[in-house]
Design a protein around this motif. Structure first.
Motif, PDB file in Angstrom:
ATOM      1  N   VAL A  18      42.450   4.756 -52.826  1.00 10.85           N
ATOM      2  CA  VAL A  18      41.075   5.256 -52.886  1.00 10.85           C
ATOM      3  C   VAL A  18      40.138   4.390 -52.051  1.00 10.85           C
ATOM      4  O   VAL A  18      39.239   4.910 -51.381  1.00 10.85           O
ATOM      5  CB  VAL A  18      40.594   5.321 -54.355  1.00 10.85           C
ATOM      6  CG1 VAL A  18      39.105   5.651 -54.445  1.00 10.85           C
ATOM      7  CG2 VAL A  18      41.411   6.365 -55.120  1.00 10.85           C
ATOM      8  N   VAL A  19      40.328   3.084 -52.078  1.00  9.57           N
ATOM      9  CA  VAL A  19      39.446   2.180 -51.333  1.00  9.57           C
ATOM     10  C   VAL A  19      40.242   1.336 -50.339  1.00  9.57           C
ATOM     11  O   VAL A  19      41.427   1.079 -50.517  1.00  9.57           O
ATOM     12  CB  VAL A  19      38.651   1.249 -52.281  1.00  9.57           C
ATOM     13  CG1 VAL A  19      37.760   2.061 -53.210  1.00  9.57           C
ATOM     14  CG2 VAL A  19      39.566   0.326 -53.068  1.00  9.57           C
ATOM     15  N   ASP A  20      39.538   0.928 -49.299  1.00  5.12           N
ATOM     16  CA  ASP A  20      40.092   0.106 -48.222  1.00  5.12           C
ATOM     17  C   ASP A  20      39.872  -1.357 -48.588  1.00  5.12           C
ATOM     18  O   ASP A  20      38.882  -1.972 -48.199  1.00  5.12           O
ATOM     19  CB  ASP A  20      39.380   0.476 -46.916  1.00  5.12           C
ATOM     20  CG  ASP A  20      39.828  -0.351 -45.723  1.00  5.12           C
ATOM     21  OD1 ASP A  20      40.722  -1.210 -45.879  1.00  5.12           O
ATOM     22  OD2 ASP A  20      39.260  -0.147 -44.628  1.00  5.12           O
ATOM     23  N   HIS A 104      33.356  -4.521 -54.780  1.00  3.38           N
ATOM     24  CA  HIS A 104      32.423  -3.927 -53.817  1.00  3.38           C
ATOM     25  C   HIS A 104      33.146  -3.385 -52.585  1.00  3.38           C
ATOM     26  O   HIS A 104      32.713  -3.596 -51.458  1.00  3.38           O
ATOM     27  CB  HIS A 104      31.392  -4.976 -53.395  1.00  3.38           C
ATOM     28  CG  HIS A 104      30.635  -5.567 -54.547  1.00  3.38           C
ATOM     29  ND1 HIS A 104      29.727  -4.856 -55.292  1.00  3.38           N
ATOM     30  CD2 HIS A 104      30.680  -6.801 -55.110  1.00  3.38           C
ATOM     31  CE1 HIS A 104      29.234  -5.615 -56.240  1.00  3.38           C
ATOM     32  NE2 HIS A 104      29.805  -6.793 -56.169  1.00  3.38           N
ATOM     33  N   LEU A 105      34.225  -2.668 -52.830  1.00  5.26           N
ATOM     34  CA  LEU A 105      35.033  -2.139 -51.730  1.00  5.26           C
ATOM     35  C   LEU A 105      34.621  -0.717 -51.393  1.00  5.26           C
ATOM     36  O   LEU A 105      34.232   0.058 -52.262  1.00  5.26           O
ATOM     37  CB  LEU A 105      36.516  -2.182 -52.113  1.00  5.26           C
ATOM     38  CG  LEU A 105      37.052  -3.560 -52.520  1.00  5.26           C
ATOM     39  CD1 LEU A 105      38.516  -3.467 -52.916  1.00  5.26           C
ATOM     40  CD2 LEU A 105      36.861  -4.587 -51.401  1.00  5.26           C
ATOM     41  N   ASP A 106      34.728  -0.387 -50.118  1.00  7.02           N
ATOM     42  CA  ASP A 106      34.349   0.953 -49.659  1.00  7.02           C
ATOM     43  C   ASP A 106      35.528   1.915 -49.765  1.00  7.02           C
ATOM     44  O   ASP A 106      36.679   1.541 -49.483  1.00  7.02           O
ATOM     45  CB  ASP A 106      33.889   0.909 -48.203  1.00  7.02           C
ATOM     46  CG  ASP A 106      32.570   0.169 -48.043  1.00  7.02           C
ATOM     47  OD1 ASP A 106      31.745   0.230 -48.980  1.00  7.02           O
ATOM     48  OD2 ASP A 106      32.366  -0.458 -46.987  1.00  7.02           O
ATOM     49  N   PRO A 107      35.251   3.170 -50.116  1.00  2.00           N
ATOM     50  CA  PRO A 107      36.320   4.172 -50.143  1.00  2.00           C
ATOM     51  C   PRO A 107      36.714   4.590 -48.728  1.00  2.00           C
ATOM     52  O   PRO A 107      35.943   4.422 -47.776  1.00  2.00           O
ATOM     53  CB  PRO A 107      35.684   5.345 -50.904  1.00  2.00           C
ATOM     54  CG  PRO A 107      34.219   5.204 -50.647  1.00  2.00           C
ATOM     55  CD  PRO A 107      33.955   3.725 -50.537  1.00  2.00           C
ATOM     56  N   GLY A 209      46.534  -3.009 -42.371  1.00  2.33           N
ATOM     57  CA  GLY A 209      46.202  -3.283 -40.982  1.00  2.33           C
ATOM     58  C   GLY A 209      47.053  -2.480 -40.017  1.00  2.33           C
ATOM     59  O   GLY A 209      47.928  -1.700 -40.404  1.00  2.33           O
ATOM     60  N   ALA A 210      46.803  -2.685 -38.737  1.00  3.52           N
ATOM     61  CA  ALA A 210      47.434  -1.878 -37.697  1.00  3.52           C
ATOM     62  C   ALA A 210      48.943  -2.065 -37.627  1.00  3.52           C
ATOM     63  O   ALA A 210      49.654  -1.179 -37.136  1.00  3.52           O
ATOM     64  CB  ALA A 210      46.816  -2.212 -36.340  1.00  3.52           C
ATOM     65  N   GLN A 211      49.439  -3.196 -38.108  1.00  4.46           N
ATOM     66  CA  GLN A 211      50.877  -3.485 -38.032  1.00  4.46           C
ATOM     67  C   GLN A 211      51.607  -3.178 -39.332  1.00  4.46           C
ATOM     68  O   GLN A 211      52.697  -3.692 -39.577  1.00  4.46           O
ATOM     69  CB  GLN A 211      51.083  -4.957 -37.648  1.00  4.46           C
ATOM     70  CG  GLN A 211      50.387  -5.385 -36.371  1.00  4.46           C
ATOM     71  CD  GLN A 211      50.781  -4.517 -35.191  1.00  4.46           C
ATOM     72  OE1 GLN A 211      51.960  -4.256 -34.957  1.00  4.46           O
ATOM     73  NE2 GLN A 211      49.786  -4.061 -34.441  1.00  4.46           N
ATOM     74  N   GLN A 212      51.030  -2.331 -40.173  1.00  5.75           N
ATOM     75  CA  GLN A 212      51.651  -1.996 -41.463  1.00  5.75           C
ATOM     76  C   GLN A 212      53.075  -1.472 -41.274  1.00  5.75           C
ATOM     77  O   GLN A 212      53.339  -0.670 -40.389  1.00  5.75           O
ATOM     78  CB  GLN A 212      50.795  -0.951 -42.191  1.00  5.75           C
ATOM     79  CG  GLN A 212      51.325  -0.556 -43.554  1.00  5.75           C
ATOM     80  CD  GLN A 212      50.306   0.235 -44.351  1.00  5.75           C
ATOM     81  OE1 GLN A 212      49.125  -0.106 -44.347  1.00  5.75           O
ATOM     82  NE2 GLN A 212      50.737   1.282 -45.023  1.00  5.75           N
TER      83      GLN A 212
END
Length: 238
Positions: A18-20, A104-107, A209-212
């Motif tokens: 749900v959140v990043d 305080h994480l953004d969705p 991240g980009a290397q997941q």
């Protein structure tokens, strides 16, 4: 495959689904690191903090330690990362404030709209290892329209312990297949399926991240496999 009409409620993994969490924690730690360790990368710090997540919960899952809420574990884990990073002399109040980064994480971009669509037809709630206050703070800040706050603190256990799923079914007065877990993590879905829940895999290929390298595809024939929550809402006729 589960027919949508059988499902009455959807519960959601939160961190990553749900959140990043990674971008959020890095953003909230950047100023702290600029003051105390300007040579450290905020994303590497966030990753190091997150790596302590599962091991700290395993102490509780294995019954080596009584249940404590995730805010407590996050703070303990933060102290470990600070020590390993050579950061000393930080006031307790500043550590407490940094620990609130997880509140305080953004969705992800589509989440609020999609949850609003799903809420019109289904009960929706988090099924997170995050504690109640953490989930409430996050929901109020991000506008997440939950019907209830469910998860680890409600049942006093951490996923993927079986009782997290089975007791949530009981709390909602449902049959297991009437409850669908929505998650970006195959292991979470597998644990839910073992308790008879319906399952929905949502792809979050940049959670780490980009290397997941993990959870880049569905590893079982989940009831739903979607690219985001709006696609899930479409599949469920919302």
């Amino acid at each position: 495959m589960t027919h949508p009409i059988e499902i009455k409620a959807l519960v959601f993994d939160v961190f990553g689904t749900v959140v990043d969490w990674r971008n959020g924690v890095a953003s909230h730690t950047a100023a702290f690191l600029q003051r105390h360790a300007p040579n450290l990368d905020a994303f590497e710090f966030a990753d190091a903090w997150r790596r302590e997540y599962s091991p700290s919960m395993e102490e509780i899952r294995s019954a080596r330690r009584p249940y404590v809420r995730l805010d407590v574990l996050h703070r303990e884990n933060l102290l470990k990362v600070l020590e390993r990073s050579g950061i000393t002399g930080v006031a307790d109040a500043e550590i407490d404030a940094l620990n609130l980064a997880w509140h305080h994480l953004d969705p992800w971009p589509e989440v609020v709209e999609a949850l609003g669509r799903l809420k019109r037809r289904f009960i929706i709630a988090p099924l997170s290892n995050g504690n109640i206050r953490l989930m409430v703070d996050m929901a109020k800040r991000a506008g997440l329209p939950w019907d209830a706050i469910l998860g680890a603190e409600v049942v006093r256990a951490y996923k993927p312990s079986p009782q997290v799923y089975s007791e949530t079914v009981d709390i909602l007065a449902l049959e297991p297949a009437e409850l669908c877990l929505v998650a970006a993590h195959n292991s979470d879905l597998a644990a839910a399926r073992r308790q008879g829940l319906s399952t929905a895999f949502v792809l979050r290929p940049t959670e780490h991240g980009a290397q997941q390298k993990t959870d880049l595809a569905a590893e079982q024939a989940w009831d739903f496999v979607v690219n985001d929550l709006n696609e899930l809402a479409n599949r469920l006729g919302c």
